[in-house]
Design a protein around this motif. Sequence first.
Motif, mmCIF file in Angstrom:
data_model
loop_
_atom_site.group_PDB
_atom_site.id
_atom_site.type_symbol
_atom_site.label_atom_id
_atom_site.label_comp_id
_atom_site.label_asym_id
_atom_site.label_seq_id
_atom_site.Cartn_x
_atom_site.Cartn_y
_atom_site.Cartn_z
ATOM 1 N N GLY A 20 -12.050 -9.665 6.339
ATOM 2 C CA GLY A 20 -11.000 -9.275 5.475
ATOM 3 C C GLY A 20 -9.770 -9.063 5.949
ATOM 4 N N ARG A 21 -8.703 -9.190 5.268
ATOM 5 C CA ARG A 21 -7.432 -9.172 5.835
ATOM 6 C C ARG A 21 -6.305 -8.479 4.780
ATOM 7 N NH1 ARG A 21 -4.934 -15.266 6.402
ATOM 8 N NH2 ARG A 21 -6.044 -16.052 4.409
ATOM 9 N N SER A 22 -7.017 -7.938 3.971
ATOM 10 C CA SER A 22 -6.018 -7.244 3.078
ATOM 11 C C SER A 22 -4.912 -6.163 3.718
ATOM 12 C CB SER A 22 -6.560 -6.542 1.892
ATOM 13 O OG SER A 22 -7.363 -5.173 2.241
ATOM 14 N N ALA A 23 -3.883 -5.759 2.980
ATOM 15 C CA ALA A 23 -2.890 -4.791 3.580
ATOM 16 C C ALA A 23 -3.365 -3.456 3.836
ATOM 17 C CB ALA A 23 -1.498 -5.137 2.840
ATOM 18 N N ILE A 24 -4.430 -3.137 2.832
ATOM 19 C CA ILE A 24 -4.622 -1.774 2.820
ATOM 20 C C ILE A 24 -6.152 -1.624 3.314
ATOM 21 C CG2 ILE A 24 -3.271 -1.200 0.861
ATOM 22 C CD1 ILE A 24 -5.367 -1.420 -1.235
ATOM 23 N N LEU A 25 -6.892 -2.618 3.773
ATOM 24 C CA LEU A 25 -8.075 -2.431 4.459
ATOM 25 C C LEU A 25 -8.204 -3.281 5.752
ATOM 26 C CD1 LEU A 25 -10.889 -1.275 4.375
ATOM 27 C CD2 LEU A 25 -11.642 -2.935 2.567
#
Length: 287
Positions: free
Chosen positions: A166-171
């Motif tokens: 996962g590469r989300s900005a908040i995780l």
Amino acid sequence: MSAVILDGKALAKSREQQLQAAVRNLQDSGGLQPVLATILVGDDPSSATYVQMKINACGRVGMGSRCINLPATTTTEELLTTIDQLNQDSDVCGILLQHPVPEHIDERLCFDAIAIDKDVDGVTTQGFGLMAMGEQAFGSATPAGIMTLLKHYDIQLSGKHAVVLGRSAILGKPMAAMLLNANATVTICHSRTENLAELVAQADIVVGAVGKPELIKAAWIKDGAVVVDAGYHAGGVGDIEKTGLEKRVAALTPVPGGVGPMTINALISQTLQSAEQKGILKASLAG
């Protein structure tokens, strides 16, 4: 082998007792009561539930909370005005903009409008940059909670190979940065990663943060690994398939009761830190 269960629910409860004492001490010494302001845009029931859980946690430790409910028709400009008002409010120590906001709103612009000293959910670009460089900043709440959980259970990170899915900005991205800062060797996987199963099989530490139920298969994970599941989906399943893992891996987080409680705990803890910093500033100005 029997896996150690990384019990975030129990740890969060224990830490809340410490936070409650710290809040009381802060106020007894003339400091501010920590106040967390939450902004909920729209009427998504899941988001409303998450916000209420955070408000409840504030109440349990003696913090104040302020909930701003805005209609789904709210514009980016109107949301920015609300955030600016909270930035200017000296009683507010932390600001949480509940994710996700309606699609027509520029979420990143609104996240970045939050004052850095009130960014207790760790969502601003500036905060991420400071954290990634090893400087003082509030970390994104879920990765920060995971790091606290791993530290509590003495999980060795230095020199280990961590695979973050996962590469989300908040995780995903802040999780990878925090692990790198802890001297782990980090691989980030995402929707276009090739040979995903082979990469996961190399991991000493697996972090599932893809937002898709049981996308990560138990068979991919090697014996003795540490498994952290940051997902939660209907039916009480996470991003990682757990079949047989308890008998093979060194440690794993339950779903629910693992990462979720620590996310809220990190948010509350960082709100207290903000209040303490404001208290120090207030005292220095008075002097």
